[in-house]
Scaffold this motif. Sequence first.
Motif, PDB file in Angstrom:
ATOM      1  N   LEU A  40       0.818  -1.214   0.000  1.00 37.91           N
ATOM      2  CA  LEU A  40       0.000   0.000   0.000  1.00 37.91           C
ATOM      3  C   LEU A  40       0.852   1.264   0.000  1.00 37.91           C
ATOM      4  CD1 LEU A  40      -2.350  -2.037   1.069  1.00 37.91           C
ATOM      5  CD2 LEU A  40      -3.367   0.124   1.775  1.00 37.91           C
ATOM      6  N   GLU A  41       2.005   1.167   0.605  1.00 42.89           N
ATOM      7  CA  GLU A  41       2.893   2.346   0.605  1.00 42.89           C
ATOM      8  C   GLU A  41       3.474   2.582  -0.784  1.00 42.89           C
ATOM      9  OE1 GLU A  41       5.554   1.602   4.058  1.00 42.89           O
ATOM     10  OE2 GLU A  41       4.243   3.071   5.023  1.00 42.89           O
ATOM     11  N   CYS A  42       3.760   1.500  -1.497  1.00 39.46           N
ATOM     12  CA  CYS A  42       4.210   1.661  -2.892  1.00 39.46           C
ATOM     13  C   CYS A  42       3.134   2.364  -3.707  1.00 39.46           C
ATOM     14  CB  CYS A  42       4.495   0.294  -3.521  1.00 39.46           C
ATOM     15  SG  CYS A  42       6.182  -0.279  -3.298  1.00 39.46           S
ATOM     16  N   LYS A  43       1.889   1.889  -3.529  1.00 37.30           N
ATOM     17  CA  LYS A  43       0.793   2.502  -4.302  1.00 37.30           C
ATOM     18  C   LYS A  43       0.696   3.979  -3.959  1.00 37.30           C
ATOM     19  CE  LYS A  43      -0.120  -1.589  -5.787  1.00 37.30           C
ATOM     20  NZ  LYS A  43       1.232  -2.028  -5.411  1.00 37.30           N
TER      21      LYS A  43
ATOM     22  N   PRO B   5      11.499  -0.810  -2.936  1.00 32.76           N
ATOM     23  CA  PRO B   5      11.006  -0.760  -4.316  1.00 32.76           C
ATOM     24  C   PRO B   5      11.283   0.595  -4.976  1.00 32.76           C
ATOM     25  CG  PRO B   5       9.377  -1.778  -2.883  1.00 32.76           C
ATOM     26  CD  PRO B   5      10.437  -1.218  -1.993  1.00 32.76           C
ATOM     27  N   SER B   6      11.280   1.668  -4.188  1.00 30.50           N
ATOM     28  CA  SER B   6      11.542   2.970  -4.798  1.00 30.50           C
ATOM     29  C   SER B   6      13.006   3.091  -5.218  1.00 30.50           C
ATOM     30  CB  SER B   6      11.154   4.106  -3.847  1.00 30.50           C
ATOM     31  OG  SER B   6      12.177   4.323  -2.916  1.00 30.50           O
ATOM     32  N   PHE B   7      13.852   2.211  -4.723  1.00 26.22           N
ATOM     33  CA  PHE B   7      15.243   2.159  -5.166  1.00 26.22           C
ATOM     34  C   PHE B   7      15.493   0.939  -6.047  1.00 26.22           C
ATOM     35  CE2 PHE B   7      15.864   5.396  -2.018  1.00 26.22           C
ATOM     36  CZ  PHE B   7      16.939   6.133  -2.497  1.00 26.22           C
ATOM     37  N   ASN B   8      14.383   0.400  -6.625  1.00 27.70           N
ATOM     38  CA  ASN B   8      14.583  -0.639  -7.609  1.00 27.70           C
ATOM     39  C   ASN B   8      14.970  -1.994  -7.051  1.00 27.70           C
ATOM     40  OD1 ASN B   8      14.219  -0.648 -10.270  1.00 27.70           O
ATOM     41  ND2 ASN B   8      16.022   0.610 -10.759  1.00 27.70           N
ATOM     42  N   ARG B   9      14.644  -2.249  -5.833  1.00 31.20           N
ATOM     43  CA  ARG B   9      14.930  -3.597  -5.334  1.00 31.20           C
ATOM     44  C   ARG B   9      13.720  -4.112  -4.563  1.00 31.20           C
ATOM     45  NH1 ARG B   9      19.177  -3.697  -0.260  1.00 31.20           N
ATOM     46  NH2 ARG B   9      18.577  -5.865  -0.380  1.00 31.20           N
ATOM     47  N   GLY B  10      13.665  -5.416  -4.397  1.00 31.02           N
ATOM     48  CA  GLY B  10      12.552  -5.997  -3.658  1.00 31.02           C
ATOM     49  C   GLY B  10      12.696  -5.754  -2.169  1.00 31.02           C
TER      50      GLY B  10
END
Lengths: 262, 430
Positions: A166-169, A198-203
């Motif tokens: 939800l934070e990604c969304k 995820p905001s830095f391109n990693r899981g």
Amino acid sequence: MSKPKLGVFKFASCDGCQLSLLSAEDQLLELAGAVEIGYFLEATSKIAPGPYDIALVEGSITTPHDVERIQQVRRDCKFLITIGACATAGGIQALRNWADCDEFVQAVYASPQFISTLATSTAIADHVSVDFELRGCPINQYQLIEVIGSLLAGRRPRTRVHSVCLECKRRGTVCVMVAQGTACLGPVTQAGCNAICPSFNRGCYGCHGPAAQPNLVSITNQFASDGVPKEQIVRSLRSFNGYAPEFRVEGDRLDASQESGE
Amino acid sequence: MTQRTIKVNAMTRVEGEGGLYLKLRGNVVEEIRLEIYEPPRFFEAFLRGRPLEEVPDITARICGICPVAYQMSSIHALESALGMTISPEIRKLRRLLYCGEWIESHALHVYLLNAPDFLGYDSGLDMAAEYPDEVNRGLRMKKHGNQILEALGGRAIHPINVAVGGFYRCPRRDELQRLIPDLQWCLDAAIETTRWVATFDFPNFQSDYQLVSLSHDDEYPMNEGRIATSLGESIAVSDFENEFEERQVAHSTALHSLRKKTGAAYFLGPLARVGLNTDRLSPTAKRLADEVGITWPCYNPFQSIVARSLELVHAFEEALAILREYQPARPAKINYEIQSGEGCAATEAPRGLLYHRYHFDDDGKIAEAKIVPPTSQNQPQIESDLRRWVTQILTDDDAATARKCENLVRCYDPCISCSTHFLKLKVDRV
Ligand code: SF4
Ligand code: SF4
């Protein structure tokens, strides 16, 4: 009215979670004015005896002496808050729980007889009752300020229990699992970090521990169908929060099925 | 003759858990121990079997105050084992990250942990009542150090963006450049800090230390170099284990590191770094080092706070220089092929030299790890300092003696939880 008395206690840990308090630079002096700091070894040489109104406890229980010390902390405080993955799930040092700890001691120390340690690293709640748990490795300083502030104001802390997804969304980050096929523990990990990885391109690697009611079986099936080897899935569950019940159960299930060759 | 026992059960304003034990008979120090009872966390043991990509995330958790140092030493050791060379852009960004950590850690130490000793307070928070401007200046520098770490590392404690080969993502130009105005303010604040701490009242206490730090031909040492000592030696990092050796002592869960051939203690940290690399300081820091009236190398441990402040100046100036010309590195991460290997590296943690060595198998799984943190290396030196320092303060009562001993220990900024997890060396039985 006298100010509420705060104690900050440390067990096996890296100090990162209590440092989060000192990292709240903008609120620090205000906070220090609102409470009486009774015990906080990292920050002050002034030590006031208990009881404490609020105890923040960092770190996991790994020695016989600490088993006793946490009982004393519990007796000495009204409200006990555990901060961080070490205190809420045994931390990274709980990796010993799946290993032979004697062998660990011998691998690390030349004269193991001087070392007093337990074979396990366990969460504070396994030893005493805990009033509130704040997850994370490290915890998020804004959540910490919210928890302390809410206690001072006499209301329940508003922290999130939903998942990192939800934070990604909310921040508009494209899903790394869907778009890039990167294995990500975000769907089963508790929010609070603002979905940094995820905001830095990693899981997400699960440093905030299990979210409320996570569906672990579903995500590990997804990883498996994406081609992630089973032993790697087990390892990804067994890290900073590996001994949190939800991660532990699923990791152990997969590990057993791997051994039985299923 | 009267016997005195002085104990500090739990030292304060240090990272981690440790105590002090002193036994005196008359004017003779019979026993002195820096007691580290921090529970062991066994990092080297459980790193075994983990894939090498996970190492920087895990070793970061050794210390919440200097996670970047652990990430950097791990990554350089692993890259050296993989035979990789990284690009100049990534190398610069790593220095920027290290600047952020030095700033955050040094500002914390100078203002909240160490300055209260010189001014007679129990904490930086108490000190704020009379020194509000100073404490706020320290907190603001610390905050902006953390912002560098957040912009580049994702967060200040245990950054998530550090990878073998580079970064998961390079920040955009605007994400980093917006830090510039605050950092410019900080550079001035750090200059004022240095001038301020240089006026403190320093005890007259000197020692013939063997200073040890990295040293590099063209830059102030952070991420790489050779090991320099005040004996004039220049040692390759790959020779670290031939020159330095850890021994276990009964009263400490941290091992003691000594010079292997002579058994001598040695001194790490900002005072050693500035002393051995004065000429490599940034221009402003260099000018200030000349201005503050200290002869470098300096051998008074109480003046470490001046060296630490000079490094704040250096870190802000270098961070600004990197930010001004920043362009995102392409690619952000250099690819590598997994194969077996062994490699070591040392970097300069805020508290001094941090050595890592790894050996991994064909699948890139760690077979052996060895980590030698700065505090274990400084421990024998701290104890030998205490032995001499105590004789200078014997006329004080026990409480004052204990406090003054703690003051000395705090100058080293010992990072105790980092120090408790070492790999087997030789058994040292007597
Ligand atoms: S939870 Fe993580 S950050 Fe907090 S003390 Fe433990 S290792 Fe450090
Ligand atoms: S995305 Fe996951 S691993 Fe990354 S910081 Fe957040 S909770 Fe931790």
